[in-house]
Design a protein around this motif. Structure first.
Motif, PDB file in Angstrom:
ATOM      1  N   GLN A 137       0.796  -1.200  -0.085  1.00 12.33           N
ATOM      2  CA  GLN A 137       0.009   0.044   0.005  1.00 12.33           C
ATOM      3  C   GLN A 137       0.652   1.306   0.203  1.00 12.33           C
ATOM      4  N   ARG A 138       1.770   1.396   0.750  1.00 15.17           N
ATOM      5  CA  ARG A 138       2.963   2.527   0.551  1.00 15.17           C
ATOM      6  C   ARG A 138       3.562   2.623  -0.417  1.00 15.17           C
ATOM      7  N   LEU A 139       3.895   1.557  -1.209  1.00 12.62           N
ATOM      8  CA  LEU A 139       4.603   1.751  -2.467  1.00 12.62           C
ATOM      9  C   LEU A 139       3.585   2.180  -3.630  1.00 12.62           C
ATOM     10  N   ALA A 140       2.188   1.685  -3.419  1.00 16.38           N
ATOM     11  CA  ALA A 140       1.374   2.274  -4.418  1.00 16.38           C
ATOM     12  C   ALA A 140       1.160   3.622  -4.250  1.00 16.38           C
ATOM     13  N   LEU A 141       0.873   4.024  -3.113  1.00 16.84           N
ATOM     14  CA  LEU A 141       0.370   5.334  -2.484  1.00 16.84           C
ATOM     15  C   LEU A 141       1.527   6.441  -2.990  1.00 16.84           C
ATOM     16  N   THR A 142       2.950   5.738  -3.127  1.00 19.79           N
ATOM     17  CA  THR A 142       3.837   6.954  -3.406  1.00 19.79           C
ATOM     18  C   THR A 142       4.232   6.897  -4.938  1.00 19.79           C
ATOM     19  N   GLY A 143       3.398   5.888  -5.722  1.00 19.18           N
ATOM     20  CA  GLY A 143       3.460   6.142  -7.201  1.00 19.18           C
ATOM     21  C   GLY A 143       4.092   4.925  -8.048  1.00 19.18           C
ATOM     22  N   TYR A 144       4.523   3.836  -7.323  1.00 14.66           N
ATOM     23  CA  TYR A 144       4.870   2.450  -8.023  1.00 14.66           C
ATOM     24  C   TYR A 144       3.552   1.894  -8.310  1.00 14.66           C
ATOM     25  N   ARG A 145       3.918   1.054  -9.427  1.00  7.29           N
ATOM     26  CA  ARG A 145       2.814   0.125  -9.914  1.00  7.29           C
ATOM     27  C   ARG A 145       3.121  -1.249  -9.197  1.00  7.29           C
ATOM     28  N   VAL A 146       2.092  -1.749  -8.400  1.00  5.33           N
ATOM     29  CA  VAL A 146       2.402  -2.644  -7.572  1.00  5.33           C
ATOM     30  C   VAL A 146       1.439  -3.835  -7.808  1.00  5.33           C
ATOM     31  N   LEU A 147       1.927  -4.976  -7.703  1.00  9.91           N
ATOM     32  CA  LEU A 147       1.204  -6.377  -7.771  1.00  9.91           C
ATOM     33  C   LEU A 147       1.406  -6.989  -6.380  1.00  9.91           C
ATOM     34  N   GLY A 148       0.526  -7.232  -5.527  1.00  9.99           N
ATOM     35  CA  GLY A 148       0.588  -8.130  -4.081  1.00  9.99           C
ATOM     36  C   GLY A 148       0.100  -9.517  -4.522  1.00  9.99           C
ATOM     37  N   ILE A 149       0.886 -10.649  -4.181  1.00  8.54           N
ATOM     38  CA  ILE A 149       0.524 -11.890  -4.348  1.00  8.54           C
ATOM     39  C   ILE A 149       0.552 -12.631  -2.923  1.00  8.54           C
ATOM     40  N   ASP A 150      -0.562 -13.149  -2.732  1.00  8.61           N
ATOM     41  CA  ASP A 150      -1.019 -13.897  -1.553  1.00  8.61           C
ATOM     42  C   ASP A 150      -0.596 -15.192  -1.928  1.00  8.61           C
ATOM     43  N   LEU A 151       0.596 -15.922  -1.304  1.00  9.45           N
ATOM     44  CA  LEU A 151       1.099 -17.059  -1.597  1.00  9.45           C
ATOM     45  C   LEU A 151       0.639 -18.116  -0.426  1.00  9.45           C
ATOM     46  N   ASP A 152       0.221 -17.341   0.726  1.00  4.33           N
ATOM     47  CA  ASP A 152      -0.024 -18.179   2.035  1.00  4.33           C
ATOM     48  C   ASP A 152      -1.647 -18.784   1.693  1.00  4.33           C
ATOM     49  N   PRO A 153      -1.672 -20.105   2.235  1.00  3.44           N
ATOM     50  CA  PRO A 153      -3.119 -20.670   2.068  1.00  3.44           C
ATOM     51  C   PRO A 153      -4.071 -19.913   3.114  1.00  3.44           C
ATOM     52  N   ALA A 155      -4.342 -17.004   3.896  1.00  5.62           N
ATOM     53  CA  ALA A 155      -4.956 -15.798   3.100  1.00  5.62           C
ATOM     54  C   ALA A 155      -5.314 -14.597   3.843  1.00  5.62           C
ATOM     55  N   SER A 156      -4.445 -14.287   5.045  1.00  5.43           N
ATOM     56  CA  SER A 156      -4.630 -13.114   5.897  1.00  5.43           C
ATOM     57  C   SER A 156      -4.391 -11.779   4.967  1.00  5.43           C
ATOM     58  N   PHE A 157      -3.460 -11.595   3.851  1.00  6.05           N
ATOM     59  CA  PHE A 157      -3.155 -10.807   3.039  1.00  6.05           C
ATOM     60  C   PHE A 157      -4.457 -10.475   2.236  1.00  6.05           C
ATOM     61  N   THR A 158      -5.094 -11.444   1.578  1.00  2.41           N
ATOM     62  CA  THR A 158      -6.138 -11.355   0.798  1.00  2.41           C
ATOM     63  C   THR A 158      -7.309 -10.678   1.834  1.00  2.41           C
ATOM     64  N   ALA A 159      -7.503 -10.929   2.859  1.00  5.20           N
ATOM     65  CA  ALA A 159      -8.587 -10.634   3.721  1.00  5.20           C
ATOM     66  C   ALA A 159      -8.364  -9.091   3.935  1.00  5.20           C
ATOM     67  N   LEU A 160      -7.198  -8.836   4.329  1.00  5.99           N
ATOM     68  CA  LEU A 160      -6.951  -7.455   4.358  1.00  5.99           C
ATOM     69  C   LEU A 160      -7.195  -6.431   3.229  1.00  5.99           C
ATOM     70  N   HIS A 161      -7.251  -6.830   2.085  1.00  5.42           N
ATOM     71  CA  HIS A 161      -7.703  -6.121   1.019  1.00  5.42           C
ATOM     72  C   HIS A 161      -9.237  -6.373   0.403  1.00  5.42           C
ATOM     73  N   GLY A 162      -9.774  -6.768   1.341  1.00  8.43           N
ATOM     74  CA  GLY A 162     -11.289  -6.830   1.083  1.00  8.43           C
ATOM     75  C   GLY A 162     -11.843  -8.004   0.213  1.00  8.43           C
ATOM     76  N   ILE A 201      -3.947  -7.078  -6.906  1.00  9.47           N
ATOM     77  CA  ILE A 201      -3.484  -8.212  -6.012  1.00  9.47           C
ATOM     78  C   ILE A 201      -3.755  -9.400  -6.795  1.00  9.47           C
ATOM     79  N   VAL A 202      -3.103 -10.435  -6.435  1.00 13.70           N
ATOM     80  CA  VAL A 202      -3.627 -12.015  -6.771  1.00 13.70           C
ATOM     81  C   VAL A 202      -4.068 -12.682  -5.357  1.00 13.70           C
ATOM     82  N   PRO A 203      -5.317 -13.000  -5.019  1.00 16.35           N
ATOM     83  CA  PRO A 203      -5.557 -13.370  -3.758  1.00 16.35           C
ATOM     84  C   PRO A 203      -5.150 -14.824  -3.683  1.00 16.35           C
ATOM     85  N   GLY A 204      -5.148 -15.364  -2.238  1.00 17.58           N
ATOM     86  CA  GLY A 204      -5.019 -16.769  -1.861  1.00 17.58           C
ATOM     87  C   GLY A 204      -6.021 -17.456  -1.069  1.00 17.58           C
ATOM     88  N   ASN A 205      -6.030 -18.671  -1.121  1.00 20.03           N
ATOM     89  CA  ASN A 205      -6.966 -19.502  -0.215  1.00 20.03           C
ATOM     90  C   ASN A 205      -6.314 -20.874  -0.166  1.00 20.03           C
TER      91      ASN A 205
END
Length: 396
Positions: A137-153, A155-162, A201-205
């Protein structure tokens, strides 16, 4: 009277408990985010917007008075409030007249390679997911094009992003679909846009666990090939679309983690500075080195631009933590990030409502608690951004 303790069917108990918990989580989600709702990013004060853009608040006010750029929303107190989209529009506008390329849009230029950062540790409680979510989120808000990948089954990262994995991903939609051995889909089919400009993002489960089960079978049949390149090959499909990819790795050294390490250009290891955690990290590093030797012997190039250790949940007033932090800095030198992530109730409380600190209004906490946590997060994330810039040859 039979006094023999009654045995319980473990499978039935676990299934019942799983369904009970899932039901409660679904009810909680419905109360926080109704079925027809989606997460949105809060608005930023003029001071916050100016800080994200790297300009003074007075300059931002002048742009507004001159009618340049998007018009901010005015609060009842006549304060200017900017959306994340407003900030991105201002960034693009300012870059057109910038003295130096990249002053406002800091991402890749011709010849710069995609930065892929694997965040890892196999011990729970090391703040791996918290680190990943705040970094993207910080990288995106400061101007970088970012892809976040949740590779953890988990999936807490996924839940944090709605995205709630057990309800929103009932028919696939994770990285597993793009790296599986039978009929993988293009990576773009599982990428989701978020409510933050520049962040996908690429979500995980739990589907990700299938890769851990499929790989041994594919290896036994001689069908896996160089399995550890599967994440890298998937990312090559979207190489031109992003400046930075951040992978939240699973807390284990399995096939998913090995594939993520093989794709990474930078590795960030989170470590809670307590003795049990440091002992665990010692075993983690040894096992990682052994696995990487196996992969290297198979022909993989495992050179990385950098590897760093991040001290997390750090309490400066805790004497044992201070001693262990000093020990790690003496041992690893500049491989330990200068900025630690401080332990903060603000960060943990934000997580209770599936938000990062960047998404929470400052008024939700006491000013000193919020500012202390925010300063800590920004220091960590901006230090990582400087590593990215150094890799691209922008700074020394």
């Amino acid at each position: 009277m039979d006094m023999t303790p009654r045995k319980e069917d473990l499978n039935a108990v676990v299934r019942a408990h799983s369904e009970q918990l899932a039901g409660q989580l679904h009810a909680q989600r419905e109360s926080l985010f109704p079925p027809d709702a989606s997460k949105t990013m809060r608005r930023f004060t003029s001071g916050e917007a100016a800080g994200l853009l790297g300009v003074g608040d007075s300059y931002l006010r002048k742009l507004h008075l001159d009618g340049k750029g998007p018009s901010p929303e005015l609060s009842p107190g006549n304060r200017r409030l900017y959306s994340a989209d407003d900030i991105q529009a201002l960034r693009v506008m300012l870059e057109k007249t910038a003295r130096n390329p990249g002053d406002y849009v800091p991402g890749r230029r011709a010849g710069d390679h995609l930065q892929t950062i694997a965040i890892m540790n196999f011990k729970g409680g090391s703040s791996k997911t918290t680190t990943a979510a705040h970094l993207v989120q910080r990288l995106a808000l400061t101007g970088y094009r970012v892809l976040g990948i949740d590779l953890d089954p988990q999936a807490s990262f996924t839940a944090l992003h709605g995205v709630q994995p057990e309800f929103d991903l009932t028919d696939g939609g994770t990285l597993y679909d793009a790296i599986r051995y039978d009929d993988p889909v293009p990576l773009r089919e599982v990428i989701r846009r978020t409510y933050i400009p520049n962040l996908d993002i690429v979500p995980g489960n739990l589907d990700l666990m299938d890769f851990e089960h499929d790989t041994p079978r594919a290896l036994s049949r001689g069908e896996a090939g160089l399995f550890f390149f599967r994440v890298r090959e998937a990312l090559e499909q979207v190489d031109d679309d992003y400046d930075v990819v951040v992978i939240d790795c699973p807390p284990q050294l399995g096939f998913l983690t090995m594939s993520a390490l093989s794709a990474a250009t930078g590795v960030l290891v989170t470590i809670h500075p307590e003795m049990l955690d440091v002992m665990s990290m010692s075993q983690f590093l040894r096992m990682t080195a052994d696995l990487m030797d196996v992969i290297a012997d198979s022909g993989a190039d495992l050179s990385h631009d950098w590897i760093r250790y991040l001290l997390t949940r750090y309490e400066p007033t805790d004497a044992p933590q201070t001693r262990i932090s000093a020990f790690l800095r003496t041992l690893y030198g500049e491989s330990v990030l200068n900025a630690p992530m401080l332990k903060s109730t603000a960060i943990s409380d934000a997580g209770l409502t599936k938000q990062t600190l960047y998404e929470v209004e400052r008024g939700a906490f006491t000013r000193s608690t919020y500012d202390r946590a925010m300063d800590s997060l920004n220091a960590v994330n901006d230090e990582i951004a400087r590593l990215i810039q150094r890799t691209w040859g922008r700074i020394e």
